[in-house]
Design an enzyme around this catalytic site. Structure first.
Site, PDB file in Angstrom:
ATOM      1  N   ARG A  71       0.856  -1.203   0.000  1.00  0.00           N
ATOM      2  CA  ARG A  71       0.000   0.000   0.000  1.00  0.00           C
ATOM      3  C   ARG A  71       0.881   1.238   0.000  1.00  0.00           C
ATOM      4  O   ARG A  71       1.621   1.463   0.969  1.00  0.00           O
ATOM      5  CB  ARG A  71      -0.908  -0.011   1.232  1.00  0.00           C
ATOM      6  N   HIS A 116       1.443  -2.156   5.682  1.00  0.00           N
ATOM      7  CA  HIS A 116       1.319  -2.500   4.263  1.00  0.00           C
ATOM      8  C   HIS A 116       2.347  -1.753   3.407  1.00  0.00           C
ATOM      9  O   HIS A 116       2.791  -2.264   2.377  1.00  0.00           O
ATOM     10  CB  HIS A 116      -0.082  -2.168   3.754  1.00  0.00           C
ATOM     11  N   ASP A 123      -3.721  -8.553   3.056  1.00  0.00           N
ATOM     12  CA  ASP A 123      -5.075  -8.809   3.549  1.00  0.00           C
ATOM     13  C   ASP A 123      -5.692  -9.870   2.656  1.00  0.00           C
ATOM     14  O   ASP A 123      -5.720  -9.710   1.424  1.00  0.00           O
ATOM     15  CB  ASP A 123      -5.922  -7.535   3.494  1.00  0.00           C
ATOM     16  N   GLU A 194      -7.647  -8.057  13.269  1.00  0.00           N
ATOM     17  CA  GLU A 194      -8.185  -8.198  11.915  1.00  0.00           C
ATOM     18  C   GLU A 194      -7.902  -9.610  11.409  1.00  0.00           C
ATOM     19  O   GLU A 194      -6.750  -9.955  11.132  1.00  0.00           O
ATOM     20  CB  GLU A 194      -7.535  -7.165  10.975  1.00  0.00           C
ATOM     21  N   HIS A 197      -5.566  -9.954   8.176  1.00  0.00           N
ATOM     22  CA  HIS A 197      -4.328  -9.180   8.074  1.00  0.00           C
ATOM     23  C   HIS A 197      -3.126 -10.017   8.511  1.00  0.00           C
ATOM     24  O   HIS A 197      -3.051 -10.458   9.654  1.00  0.00           O
ATOM     25  CB  HIS A 197      -4.487  -7.939   8.966  1.00  0.00           C
TER      26      HIS A 197
END
Length: 215
Positions: A71, A116, A123, A194, A197
């Site tokens: 990301r 990320h 994910d 999460e 994740h």
């Protein structure tokens, strides 16, 4: 793309890619900055680890599906801008119905830095390809082409997304723990808040936050 990064499709073309931040199906409700195409980029060690996990999963009638990989920092900055705009709450009912938007930062759902951006966090979930074979491994409703039931959607902001949430059904708890065990065998560590994740351990770039666009 810097040296040391690869497109996941080059190593594991049978991993399904549903790159949510390239389109509108995400908590921001629109394409996110710096996602110029819908592709998964990872550090090469992380991509090879996913390739190995996929190879283990395939005979069991399932495949991995990734929602987000590397990301860019520009995308994280876009999340921060969205989080500070309290007038934009069009996705609240879908992604954070129980959390006031003004509390997303203090509760840790939005942050100015993301693992990320270091290139080794992903994910993901699992998809059923052969329900008969998958039924030997995972539980709940199973049909070819459907996601394994993990209890919440990807990016659901709330305690129901915690991997070890004990208020969920035994089938969902089983599926989450199965996914975690699978990824742990291939070097990934889960973020407890999460279920989707995972970060490769050790990370090849533990102190660097990259900002090249996804293309």
């Amino acid at each position: 793309m810097p040296a040391g990064f690869v497109h996941l499709a080059a190593l594991a073309p049978d991993v399904i890619q549903d790159m949510r931040y390239h389109g509108p199906d995400n908590f921001v409700g629109r394409p996110v900055a710096a996602y110029e195409t819908a592709t998964c980029i990872l550090s090469e060690p992380a991509a090879r680890a996913l390739q190995a996990a996929q190879a283990e999963l395939r005979p069991q009638g399932m495949a991995l599906k990734v929602f987000d990989c590397y990301r860019p920092q520009a995308a994280v900055d876009d999340f921060v801008r969205w989080g500070r705009d309290l007038s934009d709450q069009k996705t609240k009912s879908v992604f954070y119905p129980d959390v006031p938007k003004e509390e997303l930062f203090q509760r840790g759902y939005i942050a100015e830095k993301s693992g990320h951006s270091r290139g080794s966090t992903v994910d993901l979930t699992a998809v059923v390809l052969n329900a008969q074979r998958a039924s030997q491994i995972v539980r709940g409703p199973l049909a070819d082409g459907m996601d394994v039931d993990m209890g919440t959607p990807f990016d659901w902001f709330g305690t129901q997304s915690h991997t070890d949430n004990t208020t969920l059904s035994p089938d969902i708890q089983h599926n989450r723990h199965w996914l975690r065990a699978l990824l742990q065998r291939h070097g990934f560590r889960n973020l407890p808040e999460e279920w989707w994740h995972y970060t490769l351990q050790p990370e090849p770039y533990p102190e660097r936050y990259f900002n090249f666009s996804v293309r």
